[in-house]
Scaffold this motif. Structure first.
Motif, PDB file in Angstrom:
ATOM      1  N   VAL A 265      71.442 -10.179 -22.763  1.00 51.70           N
ATOM      2  CA  VAL A 265      70.410  -9.918 -23.625  1.00 51.70           C
ATOM      3  C   VAL A 265      71.116 -10.158 -25.157  1.00 51.70           C
ATOM      4  O   VAL A 265      70.002  -9.878 -26.135  1.00 51.70           O
ATOM      5  N   ARG A 266      72.121 -10.009 -25.590  1.00 51.50           N
ATOM      6  CA  ARG A 266      72.426 -10.284 -26.648  1.00 51.50           C
ATOM      7  C   ARG A 266      74.016 -10.884 -26.851  1.00 51.50           C
ATOM      8  O   ARG A 266      74.510 -10.785 -25.905  1.00 51.50           O
TER       9      ARG A 266
ATOM     10  N   ASP B 140      65.739  -1.638 -18.819  1.00 55.10           N
ATOM     11  CA  ASP B 140      64.785  -2.721 -18.517  1.00 55.10           C
ATOM     12  C   ASP B 140      65.343  -4.297 -19.336  1.00 55.10           C
ATOM     13  O   ASP B 140      64.232  -5.026 -19.338  1.00 55.10           O
ATOM     14  N   ARG B 141      66.548  -4.302 -19.479  1.00 54.31           N
ATOM     15  CA  ARG B 141      67.002  -5.480 -20.374  1.00 54.31           C
ATOM     16  C   ARG B 141      66.257  -5.480 -21.661  1.00 54.31           C
ATOM     17  O   ARG B 141      66.640  -6.725 -22.362  1.00 54.31           O
ATOM     18  N   SER B 142      66.021  -4.468 -22.102  1.00 54.87           N
ATOM     19  CA  SER B 142      65.468  -4.605 -23.580  1.00 54.87           C
ATOM     20  C   SER B 142      66.772  -4.279 -24.485  1.00 54.87           C
ATOM     21  O   SER B 142      67.745  -3.832 -24.017  1.00 54.87           O
TER      22      SER B 142
ATOM     23  N   VAL C  32      68.156  -3.867 -28.858  1.00 51.30           N
ATOM     24  CA  VAL C  32      67.816  -3.839 -30.274  1.00 51.30           C
ATOM     25  C   VAL C  32      69.097  -3.676 -31.087  1.00 51.30           C
ATOM     26  O   VAL C  32      70.191  -2.939 -30.496  1.00 51.30           O
TER      27      VAL C  32
END
Length: 266
Positions: free
Chosen positions: A189-190, A246-248, A250
């Motif tokens: 995710v990052r 949820d694999r979000s 930021v």
């Protein structure tokens, strides 16, 4: 929700007897530690994305370890081009297996339901970064072993061009192979990196990638001329990454120094 704090490019130095005062990076690190402790919610872990010491000396890593001691959370270190793998291993002993002290300093850990994969991009004796076939194979195998957990990959060298020629000339060589590995693993995710001494954002293999500010000095954003290092008066800082189940994901950038009490907004 998992919170990962990121400090980078600390460049901690120790002065030789009778030498010049090198307390600036130490004071800046103390400010960064205080700012992490001032966050309203304690991070689940802290990752250090390289250039932790200025000269790769054992005494610098020992001092670093002591200055980080107020942080009551796991601390995961990664080597940068100023670091010495063997000296780093001698202090950060928990997560870099293997008998060869000069081997790449890389590993994967799970933190509160998120995998953190620390991938060594350094080339001993050189400022630029590389991911050779062996390291790419290692990364691919590690990601294959954890397909279900949201994953953050940490490197020292950013895998995208930041637009400052001085930095890009000593960036990660041939990032396309890295991108191909990431593209096979949608749980990533990052990608978080250091080296740039400023906050920036790009992408690699369909994944958002960021660089973290230095806790000490920021490099001037000069996009037009042949490069050499020039520092600015911009605030030092660090990054905070928030990853959801949820694999979000930021990422926030937090300045250090001069913190004031929280004020409610009516």
């Amino acid at each position: 929700m998992t919170i990962i704090a990121q400090l980078s490019d600390i460049h901690l130095a120790v002065a030789a007897p009778g030498g010049d005062d090198r307390s600036g990076p130490a004071r800046a690190l103390r400010d960064a530690v205080s700012a992490v402790l001032a966050l309203p919610e304690r991070p689940d872990c802290l990752v250090l994305t390289g250039d932790l010491a200025d000269n790769g000396l054992p005494a610098e890593y020992a001092r670093l370890h002591a200055l980080l001691s107020p942080l009551a959370m796991p601390v995961f270190a990664l080597a940068g081009n100023h670091d010495d793998r063997a000296a780093l291993r001698s202090v950060f002993t928990d997560h870099a297996p293997g008998d060869d002290p000069a081997a790449p300093f890389q590993y994967a850990v799970e933190v509160n339901g998120v995998r953190l994969v620390c991938c060594d991009t350094t080339v001993p004796g050189a400022p630029h970064g590389e991911l050779d076939g062996a390291r790419l194979a290692w990364l691919d195998a590690v990601l294959t072993a954890g397909p279900d957990l949201p994953t953050v990959v940490a490197t020292h060298h950013p895998p995208f061009r930041v637009g400052v020629r001085f930095l890009d000339e000593m960036g990660l060589r041939e990032p396309d192979a890295f991108a191909a590995v990431l593209a096979r693993h949608p749980q990533v995710v990052r990608v978080i990196s250091g080296h740039a001494h400023r906050a920036s954002a790009g992408s690699i293999g369909g994944v958002t990638a960021i660089t973290c500010p230095s806790t000490y000095r920021q490099i001037y954003l000069d996009t037009g001329r042949p490069g050499q290092a020039a520092y600015t008066g911009e605030s030092a800082g660090f990054a905070v990454h928030i990853v959801g189940e949820d694999r979000s994901a930021v990422s926030h950038f937090v300045p250090t120094g001069g913190h004031r009490p929280l004020m409610q907004v009516d």
